[in-house]
Design a protein around this motif. Structure first.
Motif, PDB file in Angstrom:
ATOM      1  N   UNK A   1       0.834  -1.202   0.000  1.00  0.00           N
ATOM      2  CA  UNK A   1       0.000   0.000   0.000  1.00  0.00           C
ATOM      3  C   UNK A   1       0.870   1.253   0.000  1.00  0.00           C
ATOM      4  N   UNK A   2       0.417   2.240  -0.747  1.00  0.00           N
ATOM      5  CA  UNK A   2       1.153   3.500  -0.834  1.00  0.00           C
ATOM      6  C   UNK A   2       1.152   4.234   0.504  1.00  0.00           C
ATOM      7  N   UNK A   3       0.046   4.121   1.261  1.00  0.00           N
ATOM      8  CA  UNK A   3      -0.054   4.829   2.533  1.00  0.00           C
ATOM      9  C   UNK A   3       1.048   4.467   3.510  1.00  0.00           C
ATOM     10  N   UNK A   4       1.545   3.240   3.421  1.00  0.00           N
ATOM     11  CA  UNK A   4       2.608   2.795   4.319  1.00  0.00           C
ATOM     12  C   UNK A   4       3.877   3.616   4.119  1.00  0.00           C
TER      13      UNK A   4
ATOM     14  N   UNK B   1      -3.567  12.686 -14.099  1.00  0.00           N
ATOM     15  CA  UNK B   1      -3.606  12.910 -12.655  1.00  0.00           C
ATOM     16  C   UNK B   1      -3.743  11.584 -11.909  1.00  0.00           C
ATOM     17  N   UNK B   2      -4.615  10.711 -12.404  1.00  0.00           N
ATOM     18  CA  UNK B   2      -4.824   9.412 -11.757  1.00  0.00           C
ATOM     19  C   UNK B   2      -3.517   8.622 -11.696  1.00  0.00           C
ATOM     20  N   UNK B   3      -2.781   8.639 -12.792  1.00  0.00           N
ATOM     21  CA  UNK B   3      -1.501   7.914 -12.806  1.00  0.00           C
ATOM     22  C   UNK B   3      -0.521   8.522 -11.814  1.00  0.00           C
ATOM     23  N   UNK B   4      -0.454   9.845 -11.789  1.00  0.00           N
ATOM     24  CA  UNK B   4       0.527  10.506 -10.914  1.00  0.00           C
ATOM     25  C   UNK B   4       0.190  10.329  -9.437  1.00  0.00           C
ATOM     26  N   UNK B   5      -1.094  10.141  -9.119  1.00  0.00           N
ATOM     27  CA  UNK B   5      -1.511   9.980  -7.716  1.00  0.00           C
ATOM     28  C   UNK B   5      -1.468   8.528  -7.249  1.00  0.00           C
ATOM     29  N   UNK B   6      -1.043   7.629  -8.127  1.00  0.00           N
ATOM     30  CA  UNK B   6      -0.873   6.239  -7.714  1.00  0.00           C
ATOM     31  C   UNK B   6      -2.063   5.336  -7.938  1.00  0.00           C
ATOM     32  N   UNK B   7      -3.083   5.800  -8.669  1.00  0.00           N
ATOM     33  CA  UNK B   7      -4.216   4.930  -8.970  1.00  0.00           C
ATOM     34  C   UNK B   7      -3.743   3.776  -9.855  1.00  0.00           C
ATOM     35  N   UNK B   8      -4.351   2.616  -9.707  1.00  0.00           N
ATOM     36  CA  UNK B   8      -3.916   1.443 -10.457  1.00  0.00           C
ATOM     37  C   UNK B   8      -4.666   1.275 -11.776  1.00  0.00           C
ATOM     38  N   UNK B   9      -5.753   1.971 -11.911  1.00  0.00           N
ATOM     39  CA  UNK B   9      -6.524   1.909 -13.149  1.00  0.00           C
ATOM     40  C   UNK B   9      -7.564   2.998 -13.156  1.00  0.00           C
ATOM     41  N   UNK B  10      -8.252   3.128 -14.289  1.00  0.00           N
ATOM     42  CA  UNK B  10      -9.216   4.213 -14.421  1.00  0.00           C
ATOM     43  C   UNK B  10     -10.353   3.803 -15.350  1.00  0.00           C
TER      44      UNK B  10
ATOM     45  N   UNK C   1      -7.461   8.614  -2.812  1.00  0.00           N
ATOM     46  CA  UNK C   1      -7.515   8.547  -1.347  1.00  0.00           C
ATOM     47  C   UNK C   1      -7.848   7.140  -0.872  1.00  0.00           C
ATOM     48  N   UNK C   2      -8.788   6.492  -1.541  1.00  0.00           N
ATOM     49  CA  UNK C   2      -9.167   5.128  -1.160  1.00  0.00           C
ATOM     50  C   UNK C   2      -8.091   4.139  -1.597  1.00  0.00           C
ATOM     51  N   UNK C   3      -7.517   4.340  -2.794  1.00  0.00           N
ATOM     52  CA  UNK C   3      -6.462   3.456  -3.287  1.00  0.00           C
ATOM     53  C   UNK C   3      -5.234   3.472  -2.378  1.00  0.00           C
ATOM     54  N   UNK C   4      -4.990   4.597  -1.764  1.00  0.00           N
ATOM     55  CA  UNK C   4      -3.804   4.769  -0.922  1.00  0.00           C
ATOM     56  C   UNK C   4      -3.675   3.682   0.142  1.00  0.00           C
ATOM     57  N   UNK C   5      -4.824   3.197   0.649  1.00  0.00           N
ATOM     58  CA  UNK C   5      -4.782   2.192   1.711  1.00  0.00           C
ATOM     59  C   UNK C   5      -5.422   0.866   1.270  1.00  0.00           C
ATOM     60  N   UNK C   6      -5.494   0.636  -0.038  1.00  0.00           N
ATOM     61  CA  UNK C   6      -6.094  -0.592  -0.553  1.00  0.00           C
ATOM     62  C   UNK C   6      -5.030  -1.447  -1.228  1.00  0.00           C
ATOM     63  N   UNK C   7      -4.951  -2.729  -0.845  1.00  0.00           N
ATOM     64  CA  UNK C   7      -3.927  -3.627  -1.390  1.00  0.00           C
ATOM     65  C   UNK C   7      -4.075  -3.819  -2.889  1.00  0.00           C
TER      66      UNK C   7
END
Length: 848
Positions: free
Chosen positions: A595-598, A754-763, A724-730
């Motif tokens: 997770x990115x949040x870690x 923006x989605x790619x730069x913020x760490x989203x895994x898909x869109x 924000x939700x992806x940040x703590x989702x495996x």
């Protein structure tokens, strides 16, 4: 002193005077009164009157109590409060009658009461067991008992009296056990096992015994069950049962349909692989068909197939290419219904460097073909180097690894964006963001595929084990003389996370897998997907705007909580039952987390360092524990908003022959009633404005900021919520990025980047009104003469028609649409969470 009360279904339960106080106080609130002391005094007066009216040892009924409440309110001169109480009572009576009709019952029970009309319609139409004539032969209570018992079976076999953590010298002797002969003869406490529960028991035992982990023979364990030695597991069954019947958690649809029933498959989706040969392609096709039959969906990456027009040495002909084979899979899907519950769902993926990727991008143009597929481009990690430098991007023939041709990476990306703008497909999957947090990359290489909705990233032959916590159910409302207090119950939420984690781990064991390869791979990594639903309704209650920094911080905190405590419970399970088999090959022993949040210590609310130390010491039971899926029918059953999505519309309008009926978001309705703004005029005004309140002048700005809909929120805020939700989702997150009808291609391009730069895994994207066959929120443009019922009638009759908690909008067909209908109930489909979905019965192309 009154100690008991008789419910309408005949049950005798403890008498609770607080219920009288609460009922009176709610009636007072509905009329603008706010005097809790008065409500308590009136409640005591009701009890005194009731005691005097009863004969010696007579137990009062609910009806007697309610009659006296009416009398007391009228005697006290509270005519308006009495009227509100009487109307509410009348409404409840009508709802009870409607529920009886839906379920074919003379009396509804305590579980039926907890679920709204729409939830029971969904359960009755798609979940409750029926006989050969189509008659419902199962109640919701029996359904949840059936599922809870089935899910508890692995826990019995992991009991230390019969299970060994260490591998034993030899297996126990194999025995033939007849499930039919034992049906009705085995009980866990008060719960009786049916033949399919016993089949599950045999199945789990056989697997654990093959691993040389069983201390006793199966026949000995059966005798222990008969003698009551496992009756303590009645409490675990109760935990699962209560979690579901109080709508705090729901497993995915296959568990509700299949557990304790013949099919026995609780997995929603699977990823299948194929090699570049006709034999492999057709074998995968066959396997997909059998998975659809059992109630699952499939994801595939077609990138191993040689491109269209490539040479075939065995026939001296030319290859048809992956898109032609996708069309074959699409046709197969058309003719097979998923377990009699829903049609098959597919995710088709092609790597960005495949020679046919440009044709793939436009394959669903206008939604005219591949209608049973969601499609996504897997944007490989090195693509971004070519994109930034604007160097020619090589497309590689998978047959020989040679460059097929070069393309301009920026023009290529613009084509993806344009097709998303025009047709909402393809979606994008980001290789770098997916595999950076892949704990098993050293053991199995990169992940290249997902399930049909794109939120579960999986290796070939892995499957989805999903369930969702209803955030709205953890909102607590307290009344005092000072007023109303609303808060989120974090302690209860932690308890639910732990129970739900154990539930999903048990699903992995007791599940009836369609193929040995899938069973083997799934159990190697033991991924579970605990997610959320009801986010929008929770934020409404807490008065946090979805599109605000405060709202996003709450999203992060909720998902951090889910991830942390699901991992804590996974550690406990590892100690009791063993780590997932590939644990040593994962990056967890190195102290890493998926997770990115870690990596962002400043955002921690919990002690992640302590958790990592425990993982290093004891291991984990599950390689992944969190996924945020689209919740489709299960959010309708729970009566809450869907997944992590914002509410699509605050008012839903339904026109029928007898008039017009409206359905209103429950939190919005409750709030507007408190503000004295809720009436017929408001409902019609919101409906005419496509379910939004932003342009209604008399609604205070405070409420306009809080009650935002999907179309009120900017694309950037949608993306930031997803991040924000992806940040703590495996794994990944299912979320539609909504755009207004007038959004430009450039607007959409900014969102992708923006989605790619913020760490989203898909869109997944959707521009309003861009897809034919998808329906529009709000009132009809052309005024028609329809009879508008009174607000009183709307409230009384409303539950008898459809109320979709996650959408809550009118769905109408525009002039240019194709009029695509639900194959189950014939209602118009809508587009949300990246899928076409029925707002009435919950059927969805890729519903979980």
């Amino acid at each position: 002193m009154i100690e008991k009360i008789v419910k309408r279904d005949g049950r005798v339960v403890p008498f609770n005077p607080e219920k009288i106080t609460n009922a009176i106080y709610k009636a007072m609130l509905a009329t603008g009164e706010q005097d809790l002391k008065l409500a308590k005094r009136l409640s005591q007066k009701v009890i005194n009157k009731l005691e005097k009216s009863l004969k010696k040892e007579e137990i009062p009924t609910v009806e007697q109590v309610q009659d006296i409440v009416e009398q007391v309110l009228i005697e006290e001169g509270l005519a308006r409060v009495a009227k509100a109480y009487i109307l509410y009572r009348q409404k409840r009576a009508e709802i009870r009658k409607e529920k009886q009709q839906i379920l074919g019952k003379k009396e509804i029970d305590e579980v039926d009461k907890r679920f709204d009309i729409n939830a029971l319609r969904v359960l009755a139409s798609r979940y409750l067991s029926r006989d050969r004539t189509g008659k419902i032969v199962e109640s919701p209570k029996q359904l949840f008992e059936r599922v809870a018992v089935h899910t508890t079976i692995p826990s019995i076999l992991y009991d230390s009296r019969v299970y060994s953590l260490k591998r034993l010298n030899k297996k126990q002797k194999e025995e033939k056990i007849n499930p039919e002969a034992l049906e009705g003869k085995l009980k866990i406490g008060r719960y009786t096992l049916n033949r399919y529960h016993i089949e599950g028991l045999i199945r789990v035992y056989s697997r654990l015994n093959s691993e040389r982990k069983m201390k006793k023979r199966l026949s000995q364990i059966i005798e222990m069950i008969k003698s009551g030695e496992f009756d303590s597991y009645e409490e675990e069954i109760n935990q699962y049962y209560n979690l579901m019947t109080h709508k705090k958690f729901m497993p995915n649809t296959p568990v509700l349909v299949n557990f304790g029933n013949p099919l026995g498959m609780g997995m929603a989706c699977f990823v299948l692989d194929m090699e570049d040969s006709i034999e492999s392609i057709m074998e995968t096709l066959k396997r997909a068909a059998l998975i659809f039959k059992a109630g699952g969906g499939c994801g595939y990456n077609f990138s191993k197939l040689r491109p269209k027009g490539d040479y075939i040495s065995t026939t001296h002909g030319k290859s048809s290419g992956p898109i032609a084979f996708m069309t074959l899979y699409d046709k197969m899907t058309d003719v097979i219904k998923q377990g009699g519950v829903r049609r098959g769902a597919n995710m088709g993926i092609l790597n960005s460097d495949h020679p046919d990727v440009e044709e793939f991008i436009v394959a669903k143009k206008g939604n005219r073909q591949l209608t049973n597929f969601n499609i996504s481009v897997f944007l490989k990690e090195d693509f971004w180097d070519y994109y930034r430098e604007n160097r020619p991007y090589p497309l590689i023939n998978p047959r020989d690894g040679k460059v097929w041709k070069y393309i301009n990476p920026r023009s290529f990306f613009d084509l993806i964006v344009y097709e998303g703008w025009e047709s909402a497909e393809p979606g994008l999957l980001f290789d770098d963001n997916i595999n950076r947090y892949n704990p098993l990359i050293k053991a199995f290489g990169k992940i290249y595929a997902t399930n049909p909705c794109g939120e579960v990233v999986l290796y070939p032959n892995e499957s989805c084990d999903l369930g969702s916590l209803n955030l709205w159910a953890f909102i607590k409302e307290e009344f005092s003389q000072e007023g109303r207090k609303v808060y989120f119950d974090w302690e209860e939420f932690e308890r639910a996370i732990r129970v739900a984690t154990r539930f999903l781990d048990n699903v992995l064991d007791v599940n009836k897998y369609p193929f040995p390869e899938i069973e083997k791979m799934t159990l190697k990594n033991r991924k579970i997907g605990l997610g959320i639903m009801g986010l929008a309704d929770m934020l409404f209650e807490l008065e946090l705007p979805y599109n605000s920094e405060e709202g996003r911080k709450m999203m992060e905190r909720v998902m951090e909580f889910v991830n942390y405590y699901s991992k804590e419970e996974s550690i406990k399970l590892a100690r009791e039952r063993g780590r997932f088999p590939t644990y040593r090959k994962s990056f967890y022993p190195e102290g890493k987390m998926p997770i990115r949040g870690f990596e962002e210590r400043e955002s921690w609310h919990l002690d992640w360092e302590k958790l990592v130390k425990k993982i290093k010491k004891y291991g984990l039971r599950n390689a992944f524990t969190t996924v945020v899926a689209p919740t489709g029918s299960i959010s309708m059953i729970a009566g809450t908003s869907s997944g992590m999505e914002p509410v699509f519309s605050l008012v839903y309008e339904k026109k029928v022959t007898v008039g017009t009926f409206y359905y209103v978001d429950p939190v919005f309705e409750k709030t507007m009633e408190r503000e004295g703004l809720f009436d017929d005029s408001l409902i019609k005004e919101v409906s005419k404005r496509e379910g939004s309140i932003q342009q209604i002048k008399y609604i205070p700005d405070k409420w306009k900021k809080i009650f935002v809909t999907a179309l009120d929120i900017s694309a950037e805020d949608h993306v930031r919520a997803l991040a924000s939700v992806q940040k703590w989702t495996d794994s990944s997150v299912s979320k539609t990025i909504n755009f207004p009808e007038n959004a430009t291609v450039e607007d959409m391009k900014k969102a992708y980047l923006l989605a790619h730069s913020l760490g989203c895994k898909g869109l997944t994207v959707y521009r309003y009104k861009s897809i034919k066959g998808v329906y529009i929120a709000g009132a009809e443009e052309e005024e028609k003469k329809t009879e508008l019922t009174s607000l009183k009638d709307v409230k009384a009759k409303g539950p008898t028609i459809y109320k979709e908690a996650g959408i809550k909008s009118e769905i109408r067909e525009t002039e240019e649409t194709t009029g695509e209908k639900c194959p189950v109930c014939g209602s118009p489909l809508i587009n949300i969470e990246g899928c076409k979905k029925c707002p009435v019965c919950g059927w969805s192309v890729c519903e979980i």
